[in-house]
Design a protein around this motif. Structure first.
Motif, PDB file in Angstrom:
ATOM      1  N   THR A  59       0.861  -1.181   0.000  1.00 59.49           N
ATOM      2  CA  THR A  59       0.000   0.000   0.000  1.00 59.49           C
ATOM      3  C   THR A  59       0.902   1.237   0.000  1.00 59.49           C
ATOM      4  N   PRO A  60       0.386   2.386  -0.393  1.00 65.07           N
ATOM      5  CA  PRO A  60       1.213   3.607  -0.366  1.00 65.07           C
ATOM      6  C   PRO A  60       1.792   3.898   1.024  1.00 65.07           C
ATOM      7  N   ARG A  61       1.031   3.631   2.066  1.00 60.45           N
ATOM      8  CA  ARG A  61       1.506   3.865   3.439  1.00 60.45           C
ATOM      9  C   ARG A  61       2.723   2.977   3.747  1.00 60.45           C
ATOM     10  N   CYS A  62       2.638   1.704   3.380  1.00 61.72           N
ATOM     11  CA  CYS A  62       3.751   0.776   3.627  1.00 61.72           C
ATOM     12  C   CYS A  62       4.960   1.123   2.766  1.00 61.72           C
ATOM     13  N   PRO A 100     -13.729  -9.448  14.539  1.00 61.82           N
ATOM     14  CA  PRO A 100     -14.414 -10.711  14.271  1.00 61.82           C
ATOM     15  C   PRO A 100     -15.730 -10.799  15.039  1.00 61.82           C
ATOM     16  N   ALA A 101     -16.672 -11.557  14.501  1.00 65.56           N
ATOM     17  CA  ALA A 101     -17.978 -11.704  15.141  1.00 65.56           C
ATOM     18  C   ALA A 101     -17.860 -12.429  16.480  1.00 65.56           C
ATOM     19  N   GLU A 102     -16.942 -13.375  16.566  1.00 65.68           N
ATOM     20  CA  GLU A 102     -16.773 -14.110  17.809  1.00 65.68           C
ATOM     21  C   GLU A 102     -16.037 -13.249  18.821  1.00 65.68           C
ATOM     22  N   ARG A 103     -16.514 -13.239  20.041  1.00 70.57           N
ATOM     23  CA  ARG A 103     -15.891 -12.407  21.066  1.00 70.57           C
ATOM     24  C   ARG A 103     -14.481 -12.861  21.397  1.00 70.57           C
ATOM     25  N   TRP A 104     -14.199 -14.129  21.282  1.00 71.12           N
ATOM     26  CA  TRP A 104     -12.897 -14.661  21.649  1.00 71.12           C
ATOM     27  C   TRP A 104     -11.850 -14.455  20.560  1.00 71.12           C
ATOM     28  N   ALA A 105     -12.289 -14.195  19.348  1.00 69.22           N
ATOM     29  CA  ALA A 105     -11.353 -14.048  18.232  1.00 69.22           C
ATOM     30  C   ALA A 105     -10.716 -12.660  18.234  1.00 69.22           C
ATOM     31  N   THR A 106      -9.512 -12.590  17.724  1.00 65.06           N
ATOM     32  CA  THR A 106      -8.820 -11.306  17.624  1.00 65.06           C
ATOM     33  C   THR A 106      -8.352 -11.095  16.192  1.00 65.06           C
ATOM     34  N   THR A 107      -8.063  -9.852  15.868  1.00 60.76           N
ATOM     35  CA  THR A 107      -7.508  -9.547  14.553  1.00 60.76           C
ATOM     36  C   THR A 107      -5.987  -9.719  14.632  1.00 60.76           C
ATOM     37  N   ARG A 108      -5.384 -10.033  13.506  1.00 60.44           N
ATOM     38  CA  ARG A 108      -3.933 -10.211  13.448  1.00 60.44           C
ATOM     39  C   ARG A 108      -3.354  -9.135  12.543  1.00 60.44           C
ATOM     40  N   PRO A 109      -2.243  -8.508  12.942  1.00 58.95           N
ATOM     41  CA  PRO A 109      -1.690  -7.411  12.150  1.00 58.95           C
ATOM     42  C   PRO A 109      -1.322  -7.805  10.722  1.00 58.95           C
ATOM     43  N   GLU A 110      -0.883  -9.023  10.504  1.00 57.35           N
ATOM     44  CA  GLU A 110      -0.467  -9.440   9.164  1.00 57.35           C
ATOM     45  C   GLU A 110      -1.638  -9.642   8.215  1.00 57.35           C
ATOM     46  N   ASP A 111      -2.868  -9.670   8.741  1.00 61.02           N
ATOM     47  CA  ASP A 111      -4.054  -9.866   7.901  1.00 61.02           C
ATOM     48  C   ASP A 111      -4.690  -8.561   7.439  1.00 61.02           C
ATOM     49  N   ALA A 112      -4.151  -7.420   7.864  1.00 54.05           N
ATOM     50  CA  ALA A 112      -4.733  -6.130   7.510  1.00 54.05           C
ATOM     51  C   ALA A 112      -4.638  -5.883   6.010  1.00 54.05           C
ATOM     52  N   VAL A 113      -5.770  -5.563   5.377  1.00 55.42           N
ATOM     53  CA  VAL A 113      -5.794  -5.263   3.945  1.00 55.42           C
ATOM     54  C   VAL A 113      -5.199  -3.874   3.705  1.00 55.42           C
ATOM     55  N   ASP A 114      -5.541  -2.936   4.576  1.00 55.94           N
ATOM     56  CA  ASP A 114      -5.005  -1.579   4.500  1.00 55.94           C
ATOM     57  C   ASP A 114      -4.328  -1.278   5.836  1.00 55.94           C
ATOM     58  N   PRO A 115      -3.058  -1.663   5.990  1.00 60.05           N
ATOM     59  CA  PRO A 115      -2.377  -1.468   7.273  1.00 60.05           C
ATOM     60  C   PRO A 115      -2.416  -0.011   7.716  1.00 60.05           C
ATOM     61  N   ALA A 116      -2.832   0.207   8.974  1.00 59.86           N
ATOM     62  CA  ALA A 116      -2.971   1.566   9.478  1.00 59.86           C
ATOM     63  C   ALA A 116      -2.147   1.815  10.731  1.00 59.86           C
ATOM     64  N   THR A 117      -2.042   0.824  11.608  1.00 63.61           N
ATOM     65  CA  THR A 117      -1.255   0.979  12.835  1.00 63.61           C
ATOM     66  C   THR A 117       0.190   0.552  12.556  1.00 63.61           C
ATOM     67  N   PHE A 118       1.070   0.897  13.484  1.00 67.64           N
ATOM     68  CA  PHE A 118       2.470   0.550  13.268  1.00 67.64           C
ATOM     69  C   PHE A 118       2.681  -0.956  13.150  1.00 67.64           C
TER      70      PHE A 118
END
Length: 185
Positions: A59-62, A100-118
């Protein structure tokens, strides 16, 4: 700091991280053992076409974050790199990933389509094999991963040789490694 030898640097990562990096590089038959994954990555990583393909997928940001690291000499402390990218206005406080819809699930940084955080930007650069991190920040034997980067970020010389130079005006202020106390007299 000098980067460790390639095999040692790659072995410091979790097996799942190496699998994701190899998959992103287009390897269809990913080896089962970590040793074989490290050996394969050492062969695949310096390929010019792979590096060009990875650059085109950023992405342009990366891409801008990578250029800032290049302009800073190719290696920085991870905290300094985060500060540099943040001062350039490339980071956002919140991820753009949907929870994610499941409360126990978390997002992973490597799966971001448009990376925004460091962590997302750094994970994208590592996943594309353009930068690597090294030296465990806690000084333990825990393995590095996308969400647990090393103390230093580096563009390995064998990758840097195939990168275009950063655009003019991307120069950065060099990091002062140590501040010495001095008298005003």
């Amino acid at each position: 700091m000098t980067a460790p030898p390639l095999r040692e640097a790659f072995d410091a990562y979790k097996t799942e991280t190496l699998s994701a990096v190899l998959g992103q590089a287009g390897v269809s038959a990913i080896p089962k053992t970590k040793e074989d994954k490290v050996s394969l990555w050492i062969l695949v990583m310096p390929d010019r076409k792979r590096i060009e393909r990875s650059l085109s997928q950023l992405t342009p940001r990366c891409r801008k974050a990578l250029e800032l690291l290049q302009a800073a000499g190719g290696e920085l402390r991870t905290s300094r790199f985060e500060s540099l990218v943040g001062r350039a206005g490339l980071l956002e406080k919140q991820s753009k990933q949907k929870k994610p819809a499941e409360r126990w699930a978390t997002t992973r940084p490597e799966d971001a389509v448009d990376p925004a955080t460091f962590l997302e930007v750094l994970a994208a650069l590592v996943k594309h094999g353009l930068v690597w991190t090294h030296t465990n920040p806690a000084g333990t034997n825990a393995k590095l991963a996308f969400d647990a980067p090393g103390r230093f970020v580096i563009i390995l010389p064998i990758v840097a040789a195939h990168l275009p130079p950063p655009p003019k005006g991307t120069e950065t202020v060099r990091e002062v490694p140590q501040v010495l106390a001095a008298s005003a007299r």
